[in-house]
Scaffold this motif. Structure first.
Motif, PDB file in Angstrom:
ATOM      1  N   PRO A  68      30.061  46.265  19.377  1.00 12.14           N
ATOM      2  CA  PRO A  68      28.730  45.751  19.038  1.00 12.14           C
ATOM      3  C   PRO A  68      27.976  46.744  18.162  1.00 12.14           C
ATOM      4  O   PRO A  68      28.128  47.969  18.308  1.00 12.14           O
ATOM      5  N   VAL A  69      27.200  46.221  17.268  1.00 12.70           N
ATOM      6  CA  VAL A  69      26.393  47.056  16.378  1.00 12.70           C
ATOM      7  C   VAL A  69      24.964  47.045  16.889  1.00 12.70           C
ATOM      8  O   VAL A  69      24.275  46.026  16.839  1.00 12.70           O
ATOM      9  N   GLY A  70      24.528  48.182  17.405  1.00 18.06           N
ATOM     10  CA  GLY A  70      23.181  48.283  17.939  1.00 18.06           C
ATOM     11  C   GLY A  70      22.326  49.221  17.134  1.00 18.06           C
ATOM     12  O   GLY A  70      22.644  49.548  15.982  1.00 18.06           O
ATOM     13  N   THR A  71      21.250  49.691  17.745  1.00 18.68           N
ATOM     14  CA  THR A  71      20.326  50.613  17.071  1.00 18.68           C
ATOM     15  C   THR A  71      20.335  51.978  17.732  1.00 18.68           C
ATOM     16  O   THR A  71      19.526  52.836  17.381  1.00 18.68           O
ATOM     17  N   GLY A  72      21.223  52.213  18.703  1.00 18.05           N
ATOM     18  CA  GLY A  72      21.196  53.435  19.482  1.00 18.05           C
ATOM     19  C   GLY A  72      21.746  54.646  18.758  1.00 18.05           C
ATOM     20  O   GLY A  72      22.233  54.556  17.626  1.00 18.05           O
ATOM     21  N   PRO A  73      21.704  55.815  19.424  1.00 16.81           N
ATOM     22  CA  PRO A  73      22.130  57.063  18.791  1.00 16.81           C
ATOM     23  C   PRO A  73      23.638  57.203  18.621  1.00 16.81           C
ATOM     24  O   PRO A  73      24.096  58.105  17.914  1.00 16.81           O
ATOM     25  N   PHE A  74      24.436  56.301  19.240  1.00 17.79           N
ATOM     26  CA  PHE A  74      25.889  56.382  19.127  1.00 17.79           C
ATOM     27  C   PHE A  74      26.487  55.036  18.734  1.00 17.79           C
ATOM     28  O   PHE A  74      26.052  53.994  19.224  1.00 17.79           O
ATOM     29  N   ARG A  75      27.477  55.073  17.864  1.00 14.64           N
ATOM     30  CA  ARG A  75      28.181  53.881  17.443  1.00 14.64           C
ATOM     31  C   ARG A  75      29.589  53.901  18.023  1.00 14.64           C
ATOM     32  O   ARG A  75      30.148  54.962  18.339  1.00 14.64           O
ATOM     33  N   VAL A  76      30.181  52.719  18.169  1.00 22.27           N
ATOM     34  CA  VAL A  76      31.518  52.604  18.742  1.00 22.27           C
ATOM     35  C   VAL A  76      32.572  52.969  17.704  1.00 22.27           C
ATOM     36  O   VAL A  76      32.629  52.364  16.630  1.00 22.27           O
ATOM     37  N   ALA A  77      33.409  53.949  18.039  1.00 19.08           N
ATOM     38  CA  ALA A  77      34.554  54.264  17.187  1.00 19.08           C
ATOM     39  C   ALA A  77      35.766  53.457  17.640  1.00 19.08           C
ATOM     40  O   ALA A  77      36.520  52.933  16.819  1.00 19.08           O
ATOM     41  N   SER A  78      35.951  53.347  18.965  1.00 21.68           N
ATOM     42  CA  SER A  78      37.029  52.524  19.509  1.00 21.68           C
ATOM     43  C   SER A  78      36.703  52.201  20.961  1.00 21.68           C
ATOM     44  O   SER A  78      35.923  52.900  21.611  1.00 21.68           O
ATOM     45  N   PHE A  79      37.311  51.130  21.447  1.00 24.69           N
ATOM     46  CA  PHE A  79      37.076  50.683  22.817  1.00 24.69           C
ATOM     47  C   PHE A  79      38.374  50.150  23.385  1.00 24.69           C
ATOM     48  O   PHE A  79      39.096  49.393  22.720  1.00 24.69           O
ATOM     49  N   ALA A  80      38.694  50.557  24.603  1.00 30.57           N
ATOM     50  CA  ALA A  80      39.852  50.032  25.330  1.00 30.57           C
ATOM     51  C   ALA A  80      39.343  49.430  26.627  1.00 30.57           C
ATOM     52  O   ALA A  80      38.693  50.117  27.426  1.00 30.57           O
TER      53      ALA A  80
END
Length: 524
Positions: A192-204
């Protein structure tokens, strides 16, 4: 095995495992592996050279979609329009301000100069689209928000509710209402693309999230560059990972691990009272638990003092209702003491009598109940074992089953009688959240489909009341009604127990448990 003996064995086993883990640390990662294979062998010590931290979280997530899971706010990926301050007051977050035009109309001013992690601007239209998607996917949030319509104009979001809804601003701090960019539907569950300080690089799924710093974060770029946010529901594994240096932060540690961890000068444990309650959840359609007298019997069968002293080792307080007495609407009555004689009397009134072996029997059938528990909160299986032991003293057999996903299990079938359960009861500093979500039909926490007709009118009035003192009085009235029907047997108010490596700075324990990663978190 007696509880005291079991506890001593558990401490011995934990100490032995820690020693073994220090000798062969690679063998102690267990289910705590990060999603990326190249990261699996990296320890917190190795990460010290970079601005990187490893978090071990106690609940697994199969999706990052905020409509279905609340992990996105905890992991610093997405944010809500409002949030709680240190005094449990509602304050602005993505909404710069809001105004109640009248009882059913609101205007929210969305913060200027905020961008999503893909660079697109946060506008009222984007907020509207995100909330509409959430309500379409999550029926409980639709019921909680009660939004009839929304109109976007630049940064102004006009909201009309179906009925007077003075608590709307506090409902919007629920992590399910996290604002995300909804243009790429296919990727929302995994990135998901949010507004927080961290973005997702990968998810398992059920393993963890690799996070990278969002340099364009509106409130100042995060001090950490990367975070490995791993899931593991085994409390002992989390404690071991902290001890061995494989994790910098470990949430919800078992109480019996605290003493050993505090002996390590490079580690510390924060144990703070929170806004959570552990309780027995009864199946209202159960053959036995459908009877009020049976539920009342279990309420006095609970040994709250032993749970606090022997299981939680002092990291909790006995519960006398859903809300602890630090809250203005908490009950002042003392928590019930265990009373086996009273429990037996109530069960006799319900038609149960002991047979020759001492087992309670009704209509020729022994009283045997199925109790569900889960490991994400390590004390809950121990509470189940204590209850099983005490129930046997008065002729009740309890069959304990440990399940993976407790909410799905109890929602999808009714083949159970009671559950050792845990909920945040006042995460927004207001009692209306728990009463609406856990005790009213359709509530997001009401997995057992509890229905208490007497509550309806009181809750209708509470939900339409904005004046603080009146809300407190109505909350107390609603709690008294609920307690008289015993849909739950409230056990203890647990502390939040978090283990930290000394290199972590900027940590803040959030009593609402909604946030973990912030832009202020750092490593030294």
């Amino acid at each position: 095995m007696a509880l005291t003996a079991w506890k001593k064995w558990k401490k011995y086993a934990l100490a032995t495992a820690i020693s073994a883990c220090m000798i062969v640390s690679a063998g102690c990662s267990g289910g705590a592996s990060a999603p990326e294979a190249g990261d699996q062998d990296r320890t917190a010590a190795e990460a010290a050279a970079s601005k990187r931290a490893v978090v071990l979280f106690h609940v697994k997530s199969s999706t990052l979609d905020p409509a279905d899971n609340i992990i996105t706010v905890k992991a610093g990926i997405a944010e809500t329009l409002t949030r709680l301050d240190a005094d449990l007051g509602v304050k602005p977050w993505l909404a710069a301000s809001w105004t109640a035009v009248d009882a059913s109309r609101w205007e929210f001013l969305i913060r200027d100069n905020v961008t999503f992690q893909d660079g697109s601007p946060l506008t009222a239209e984007a907020v509207k689209a995100s909330l509409e998607r959430t309500m379409a996917r999550n029926e409980s949030m639709k019921l909680a928000l009660k939004i009839r319509s929304m109109t976007a104009d630049g940064q102004k979001l006009a909201v009309e509710t179906l009925e007077p809804h003075p608590a709307l601003a506090s409902e919007l701090l629920n992590p399910h209402t996290a604002i995300i960019q909804v243009k790429e539907e296919a990727s929302i569950a995994s990135a998901p693309v949010g507004t927080g300080p961290f973005r997702v690089a990968s998810f398992a799924q059920d393993a963890g999230i690799e996070l990278e710093r969002h340099d364009g974060y509106w409130d100042g770029a995060a001090k950490l560059e990367q975070v490995s946010f791993r899931f593991n529901e085994d409390g002992n594994v989390r404690a071991l990972a902290l001890q061995s240096g494989e994790a910098d932060i470990a949430t919800q540690l078992p109480a019996e691990s605290v003493e050993a961890i505090r002996l390590n000068p490079k580690l510390k444990v924060e144990s703070e009272p929170g806004l959570r309650v552990h309780f027995l959840l009864f199946n209202p359609q159960g053959e036995a638990t459908g009877d009020l007298r049976v539920r009342q019997a279990f309420d006095v069968l609970l040994d709250r003092r032993s749970i606090v002293e022997d299981i939680m080792l002092g990291h909790a307080a006995p519960a006398n209702g859903p809300f602890n007495d630090r809250l203005p609407f908490g009950r002042t009555a003392a928590a019930a003491e265990q009373d086996l004689d009273k429990a037996k009397q109530l069960l006799e009134q319900a038609g149960y009598a002991p047979d020759a072996s001492g087992s309670l029997v009704k209509d020729g059938k022994k009283l045997t109940l199925k109790l569900l528990t889960y490991k994400a909160r390590p004390e809950l299986p121990l509470i189940a074992q204590l209850l099983q032991s005490d129930a046997a003293k008065i002729g009740i057999a309890i069959d304990i089953r440990t399940v993976e996903n407790i909410d799905d299990t109890i929602r999808q079938n009714r083949d159970w009688d009671l559950v050792t359960y845990s909920n945040l009861s006042a995460p927004r500093g207001d009692g209306g959240f728990f009463l609406n979500s856990a005790l009213m039909p359709g509530g997001s926490l009401n997995a057992a489909d509890i229905r208490i007709d007497e509550l309806t009118d009181v809750m209708k009035t509470l939900n339409a009341t904005s004046e603080a003192e009146r809300r407190i009085a109505l909350t107390r009235e609603a709690v008294d009604i609920a307690m008289s029907r015993t849909p739950h047997a409230y056990a203890v108010y647990p502390n939040l127990i978090v283990g930290l490596n000394e290199r972590i700075v900027g940590w803040r324990t959030d009593p609402s448990e909604y946030t973990i990663l912030t832009n202020e978190l750092d490593v030294s």
